[in-house]
Scaffold this motif. Structure first.
Motif, PDB file in Angstrom:
ATOM      1  N   SER A   1       0.899  -1.047   0.052  1.00 50.08           N
ATOM      2  CA  SER A   1       0.111   0.037  -0.130  1.00 50.08           C
ATOM      3  C   SER A   1       0.778   1.192   0.091  1.00 50.08           C
ATOM      4  O   SER A   1       0.336   2.296  -0.152  1.00 50.08           O
ATOM      5  CB  SER A   1      -0.866  -0.061   1.251  1.00 50.08           C
ATOM      6  OG  SER A   1      -0.328  -0.093   2.410  1.00 50.08           O
ATOM      7  N   ASP A   2       2.142   1.187   0.208  1.00 50.97           N
ATOM      8  CA  ASP A   2       2.938   2.362   0.374  1.00 50.97           C
ATOM      9  C   ASP A   2       3.810   2.660  -0.848  1.00 50.97           C
ATOM     10  O   ASP A   2       4.879   3.369  -1.258  1.00 50.97           O
ATOM     11  CB  ASP A   2       4.151   2.149   1.462  1.00 50.97           C
ATOM     12  CG  ASP A   2       5.005   1.190   1.300  1.00 50.97           C
ATOM     13  OD1 ASP A   2       5.032   0.302   0.414  1.00 50.97           O
ATOM     14  OD2 ASP A   2       6.031   1.339   1.949  1.00 50.97           O
TER      15      ASP A   2
ATOM     16  N   TRP B   1      -1.640  -2.343  -4.566  1.00 49.89           N
ATOM     17  CA  TRP B   1      -1.009  -1.459  -4.654  1.00 49.89           C
ATOM     18  C   TRP B   1      -1.438  -0.243  -3.977  1.00 49.89           C
ATOM     19  O   TRP B   1      -2.730   0.127  -3.808  1.00 49.89           O
ATOM     20  CB  TRP B   1      -0.410  -1.163  -6.054  1.00 49.89           C
ATOM     21  CG  TRP B   1       0.279  -2.170  -6.452  1.00 49.89           C
ATOM     22  CD1 TRP B   1      -0.148  -2.937  -7.643  1.00 49.89           C
ATOM     23  CD2 TRP B   1       1.557  -2.717  -6.275  1.00 49.89           C
ATOM     24  NE1 TRP B   1       0.632  -4.013  -7.949  1.00 49.89           N
ATOM     25  CE2 TRP B   1       1.815  -3.701  -7.291  1.00 49.89           C
ATOM     26  CE3 TRP B   1       2.779  -2.011  -5.695  1.00 49.89           C
ATOM     27  CZ2 TRP B   1       3.077  -4.293  -7.418  1.00 49.89           C
ATOM     28  CZ3 TRP B   1       3.919  -2.685  -5.694  1.00 49.89           C
ATOM     29  CH2 TRP B   1       3.977  -3.960  -6.727  1.00 49.89           C
ATOM     30  N   GLY B   2      -0.821   0.750  -3.406  1.00 49.61           N
ATOM     31  CA  GLY B   2      -1.316   2.147  -3.109  1.00 49.61           C
ATOM     32  C   GLY B   2      -1.860   2.918  -4.363  1.00 49.61           C
ATOM     33  O   GLY B   2      -2.906   3.541  -4.152  1.00 49.61           O
ATOM     34  N   TYR B   3      -1.199   2.552  -5.571  1.00 49.45           N
ATOM     35  CA  TYR B   3      -1.716   3.054  -6.620  1.00 49.45           C
ATOM     36  C   TYR B   3      -1.354   2.171  -7.888  1.00 49.45           C
ATOM     37  O   TYR B   3      -0.296   1.746  -7.839  1.00 49.45           O
ATOM     38  CB  TYR B   3      -1.261   4.367  -6.838  1.00 49.45           C
ATOM     39  CG  TYR B   3      -1.626   5.283  -8.505  1.00 49.45           C
ATOM     40  CD1 TYR B   3      -2.998   5.683  -8.512  1.00 49.45           C
ATOM     41  CD2 TYR B   3      -0.708   5.041  -9.535  1.00 49.45           C
ATOM     42  CE1 TYR B   3      -3.267   6.184 -10.005  1.00 49.45           C
ATOM     43  CE2 TYR B   3      -1.373   5.418 -10.804  1.00 49.45           C
ATOM     44  CZ  TYR B   3      -2.391   6.017 -10.758  1.00 49.45           C
ATOM     45  OH  TYR B   3      -2.767   6.683 -12.039  1.00 49.45           O
TER      46      TYR B   3
ATOM     47  N   ASN C   1      -2.164  10.490  -2.626  1.00 46.53           N
ATOM     48  CA  ASN C   1      -2.167   9.432  -1.599  1.00 46.53           C
ATOM     49  C   ASN C   1      -0.884   9.588  -0.588  1.00 46.53           C
ATOM     50  O   ASN C   1       0.090   9.221  -1.040  1.00 46.53           O
ATOM     51  CB  ASN C   1      -2.275   8.221  -2.024  1.00 46.53           C
ATOM     52  CG  ASN C   1      -2.330   6.987  -1.257  1.00 46.53           C
ATOM     53  OD1 ASN C   1      -2.093   7.224  -0.047  1.00 46.53           O
ATOM     54  ND2 ASN C   1      -2.566   5.935  -1.567  1.00 46.53           N
TER      55      ASN C   1
ATOM     56  N   GLU D   1       0.076   8.061   1.910  1.00 47.44           N
ATOM     57  CA  GLU D   1       0.848   6.761   2.282  1.00 47.44           C
ATOM     58  C   GLU D   1       1.750   6.135   1.387  1.00 47.44           C
ATOM     59  O   GLU D   1       2.576   5.392   1.576  1.00 47.44           O
ATOM     60  CB  GLU D   1      -0.413   5.782   2.402  1.00 47.44           C
ATOM     61  CG  GLU D   1      -1.377   6.165   3.554  1.00 47.44           C
ATOM     62  CD  GLU D   1      -2.424   5.016   3.720  1.00 47.44           C
ATOM     63  OE1 GLU D   1      -2.170   3.986   3.041  1.00 47.44           O
ATOM     64  OE2 GLU D   1      -3.503   5.263   4.771  1.00 47.44           O
ATOM     65  N   ILE D   2       1.783   6.494  -0.021  1.00 48.77           N
ATOM     66  CA  ILE D   2       2.595   6.146  -0.946  1.00 48.77           C
ATOM     67  C   ILE D   2       4.119   6.868  -0.704  1.00 48.77           C
ATOM     68  O   ILE D   2       4.153   8.087  -0.643  1.00 48.77           O
ATOM     69  CB  ILE D   2       2.179   6.460  -2.479  1.00 48.77           C
ATOM     70  CG1 ILE D   2       0.785   5.610  -2.384  1.00 48.77           C
ATOM     71  CG2 ILE D   2       3.120   6.042  -3.496  1.00 48.77           C
ATOM     72  CD1 ILE D   2       0.101   5.815  -3.844  1.00 48.77           C
TER      73      ILE D   2
END
Length: 203
Positions: free
Chosen positions: A20-21, A43-45, A94, A96-97
């Motif tokens: 997620s990061d 994934w975070g993106y 985001n 968190e990424i």
């Protein structure tokens, strides 16, 4: 804040463990879908984009004229530069990424060019050889409007004079790509300017 950006071949992307990061951008050839063996969830993106590993210049636009897209149809265009810049903007939304990974087939041309651009823009260190980075997508990321004048003068006007469409019917995958066909170039330029500021000089 993004801490690292890296590029790699598809063989390494297949082995990645989603996090997620981390953001993952997959680059593949024009007309193809996202690589099925590369993980796309977790994934975070995640997003993908398709254009061929080739390049053109203003001189080649001038030389080919109205037939230009017959030779360079699958190559990156202004809309690809815009779309990748929008990807980065969405990644930044985001918090968190922390990491961005970019892959293409060989991991040394298209993905290297995109990673090189991002690293330069954000003063990040980039590991790996970028001497083979794709010059076209790098140029379009630096200045998406770089080829507009040459295309208008030598391709679009010549096609109109010949009674044919200014653009080939090729539409890259992804909804953002379709903006080029829905909106005028001035609107696309306006979106770019509002999101990223005025284009840099071509010098």
């Amino acid at each position: 804040m993004i801490e690292t950006v890296a590029f790699m071949p598809i063989r390494d992307a297949k082995k990645l463990t989603p996090s997620s990061d981390t953001a993952l951008i997959s680059i593949h050839d024009a007309g193809e879908g996202a690589p099925k063996l590369v993980p796309s969830t977790g994934w975070g993106y995640y997003d993908h984009i398709g254009f061929d590993d080739a390049a053109y210049s203003i001189e080649q636009i001038e030389d080919h004229g109205a037939e230009f897209w017959d030779y360079y149809d699958g190559c990156a265009r202004k809309v690809h530069g815009l779309r990748i810049k929008l990807m980065f903007k969405e990644i930044h939304n985001n918090p968190e990424i922390r990491h961005i990974k970019i892959h293409c087939d060989s991991g040394r041309s298209r993905s290297a060019a995109v990673a090189k651009y991002y690293a330069e823009e954000h003063n990040l260190e980039l590991e790996g050889d970028t001497s083979y980075a794709n010059s076209l997508i790098y140029r379009l990321l630096r200045d998406p409007s770089y080829f507009d004048e040459a295309l208008e003068k030598h391709v679009i006007k010549n096609n109109k004079a010949n009674g044919s469409n200014a653009e080939r019917p090729f539409i890259p995958d992804g909804w953002v790509d379709r903006l080029q066909y829905i909106l005028s170039f001035k609107w696309v330029d306006g979106i770019l300017e509002r999101l990223f500021g005025k284009p840099i000089s071509k010098d």
